[in-house]
Structure formats: C-alpha cells, structure tokens
Design a protein around this motif. Structure first.
Motif, PDB file in Angstrom:
ATOM      1  N   TYR A 131       0.854  -1.189   0.000  1.00 55.27           N
ATOM      2  CA  TYR A 131       0.000   0.000   0.000  1.00 55.27           C
ATOM      3  C   TYR A 131       0.892   1.241   0.000  1.00 55.27           C
ATOM      4  O   TYR A 131       1.733   1.413   0.880  1.00 55.27           O
ATOM      5  CB  TYR A 131      -0.891  -0.033   1.248  1.00 55.27           C
ATOM      6  N   VAL A 133       0.626   5.445  -0.323  1.00 58.22           N
ATOM      7  CA  VAL A 133      -0.287   6.582  -0.308  1.00 58.22           C
ATOM      8  C   VAL A 133       0.495   7.818   0.109  1.00 58.22           C
ATOM      9  O   VAL A 133       1.454   7.730   0.871  1.00 58.22           O
ATOM     10  CB  VAL A 133      -1.476   6.325   0.651  1.00 58.22           C
ATOM     11  N   ARG A 138      -2.728  13.772   6.618  1.00 59.90           N
ATOM     12  CA  ARG A 138      -3.962  13.080   7.002  1.00 59.90           C
ATOM     13  C   ARG A 138      -3.693  12.178   8.197  1.00 59.90           C
ATOM     14  O   ARG A 138      -2.605  11.659   8.366  1.00 59.90           O
ATOM     15  CB  ARG A 138      -4.501  12.253   5.831  1.00 59.90           C
ATOM     16  N   VAL A 142      -7.905   8.196   8.948  1.00 60.39           N
ATOM     17  CA  VAL A 142      -8.289   8.518   7.566  1.00 60.39           C
ATOM     18  C   VAL A 142      -7.507   7.636   6.593  1.00 60.39           C
ATOM     19  O   VAL A 142      -8.075   7.106   5.622  1.00 60.39           O
ATOM     20  CB  VAL A 142      -8.074  10.025   7.276  1.00 60.39           C
ATOM     21  N   ILE A 143      -6.232   7.465   6.842  1.00 60.85           N
ATOM     22  CA  ILE A 143      -5.400   6.611   5.984  1.00 60.85           C
ATOM     23  C   ILE A 143      -5.895   5.160   6.047  1.00 60.85           C
ATOM     24  O   ILE A 143      -5.998   4.479   5.016  1.00 60.85           O
ATOM     25  CB  ILE A 143      -3.911   6.705   6.396  1.00 60.85           C
ATOM     26  N   GLU A 145      -8.904   4.107   6.706  1.00 65.02           N
ATOM     27  CA  GLU A 145     -10.173   4.024   5.967  1.00 65.02           C
ATOM     28  C   GLU A 145      -9.895   3.903   4.471  1.00 65.02           C
ATOM     29  O   GLU A 145     -10.544   3.118   3.770  1.00 65.02           O
ATOM     30  CB  GLU A 145     -11.039   5.260   6.231  1.00 65.02           C
ATOM     31  N   ASP A 146      -8.947   4.701   3.975  1.00 65.56           N
ATOM     32  CA  ASP A 146      -8.582   4.622   2.561  1.00 65.56           C
ATOM     33  C   ASP A 146      -8.013   3.249   2.223  1.00 65.56           C
ATOM     34  O   ASP A 146      -8.364   2.655   1.194  1.00 65.56           O
ATOM     35  CB  ASP A 146      -7.556   5.714   2.210  1.00 65.56           C
ATOM     36  N   ARG A 149     -10.829   0.772   2.052  1.00 67.49           N
ATOM     37  CA  ARG A 149     -11.604   1.010   0.832  1.00 67.49           C
ATOM     38  C   ARG A 149     -10.906   0.400  -0.381  1.00 67.49           C
ATOM     39  O   ARG A 149     -11.537  -0.250  -1.215  1.00 67.49           O
ATOM     40  CB  ARG A 149     -11.807   2.526   0.631  1.00 67.49           C
ATOM     41  N   ARG A 150      -9.602   0.570  -0.447  1.00 70.69           N
ATOM     42  CA  ARG A 150      -8.855   0.028  -1.581  1.00 70.69           C
ATOM     43  C   ARG A 150      -8.798  -1.497  -1.530  1.00 70.69           C
ATOM     44  O   ARG A 150      -8.861  -2.158  -2.578  1.00 70.69           O
ATOM     45  CB  ARG A 150      -7.464   0.669  -1.636  1.00 70.69           C
ATOM     46  N   GLU A 159      -4.778  -0.261  -8.313  1.00 71.04           N
ATOM     47  CA  GLU A 159      -3.781  -0.134  -7.245  1.00 71.04           C
ATOM     48  C   GLU A 159      -2.435   0.287  -7.808  1.00 71.04           C
ATOM     49  O   GLU A 159      -1.732   1.101  -7.210  1.00 71.04           O
ATOM     50  CB  GLU A 159      -3.630  -1.447  -6.463  1.00 71.04           C
ATOM     51  N   ASP A 162      -2.763   3.935  -8.815  1.00 70.38           N
ATOM     52  CA  ASP A 162      -2.753   4.747  -7.589  1.00 70.38           C
ATOM     53  C   ASP A 162      -1.363   4.776  -6.956  1.00 70.38           C
ATOM     54  O   ASP A 162      -0.941   5.807  -6.433  1.00 70.38           O
ATOM     55  CB  ASP A 162      -3.769   4.212  -6.576  1.00 70.38           C
TER      56      ASP A 162
END
Length: 180
Positions: A131, A133, A138, A142-143, A145-146, A149-150, A159, A162
């Motif tokens: 992962y 990001v 943030r 919040v991270i 949750e992202d 979601r991914r 992916e 991103d």
C-alpha cells in the motif's frame, strides 16, 4: 540527502549522485536506478516536478507494457516504499513521514495493530504489492479508511495506477521540502 542540487546540475552529476536523488525523492530501489538514472543524465529539466513527471511517465510505460518482465519491474519499484507503521524504515524521508503519521494519530498499540492487520490484508489481496499513499498530513484513521476502501475495491490495475501517482506525489512533496 538534506537538500537537492540545483535542477540544472542534475545531468552533469555522477551516476551515484543521480541515483541518490532518485533514492531521496522516491525510495532506494535498484530497479528504479536501472530505469531512471540515465534519464537524469540524458535530459535537462526545468524543475524537480518535471523530473518527477518524467519518471512517472517511465513507470506508467511499465504499467502499460504487456511484458511480464515489465510488470515485475514495476512491482519491485512500487514495493520499495516501506509499509505504513513499520518500525524499521531505511529511508530518512520515509522515517520522517511515518513519524508525522504517528504524531497525527496519537500512536497507540491498538491503532498500530490495526494498521499492521490492514497491511497484511492489503498484501494478501494484492500479492507482491505494498500500500502506497501520500499521507499529506492526514490522520492515521483517515489513511486506514482509505486502505480498507482500496482492499474492498479489489482492483489490482487501479492499485498500480494509484501507487504510481502516490509515488510521484510523495516525490514532489519531498522535493519541495528539500528546496528542489
């Protein structure tokens, strides 16, 4: 590297110095050196953002390639970023970014375990990837949750797209912080 050389000097630098720039902006990665060190010698750039965009184009070309070797090469570059929350982080820039994430989270043991669990789930869902990001201030929730979601989205191709974008966003932020 505590500062970046003037962008106009980059093409004249040694191979090792150009590799160090890539290591600082992205992450230490032999595959990225092979892909991009010569680019930094062959082309002049008006800014570090232009240099980062050119590396991003190279990464996107690997993504667009149908060759399995290019896919493996891109995966090796994407996985050069450390896991979020890892205790052992080699890159000075990543250590600072991870520390900032921990400060915004109030790093407690439950949150750290949840993040470790999400890292495992992500890597099970997307074998060979990590992962990536752009944290950009943030908070850890919040991270996370992202990340969830991914994982739930389950789209390997997205992916990678991103991941490339995040790598370039991170590199651009690092360049600004280092005076580039």
């Amino acid at each position: 590297m505590t500062s970046l050389p003037a962008i106009s000097e980059v093409p004249t630098l040694s191979t090792e110095a150009r590799a160090a720039i890539l290591d600082t902006l992205f992450e230490p990665c032999p595959q990225l050196h092979t892909l991009s060190v010569s680019l930094l010698h062959e082309r002049s750039f008006d800014s570090y953002d232009a240099l980062i965009a050119a590396v991003g184009e190279q990464l996107s070309a690997l993504y667009d390639s149908r060759l399995e070797s290019d896919t493996r090469w891109l995966d090796a570059i994407l996985v050069a970023h450390p896991r979020l929350g890892d205790k052992k982080v080699d890159s000075e820039q990543s250590r600072r970014e991870q520390a900032q994430l921990n400060q915004t989270a109030g790093a407690d043991d439950d949150a750290a375990e949840k993040l470790a669990s999400l890292n495992r789930a992500y890597e099970e869902k997307f074998p060979g990837l990590r992962y990536v990001v752009f944290v950009n201030g943030r908070s850890r929730p919040v991270i996370m949750e992202d990340m969830q979601r991914r994982i739930d989205r389950g789209d390997l191709a997205q992916e990678k797209v991103d991941g490339i974008k995040a790598m370039c966003d991170i590199a651009s932020d690092r360049a600004k912080k280092l005076g580039g």
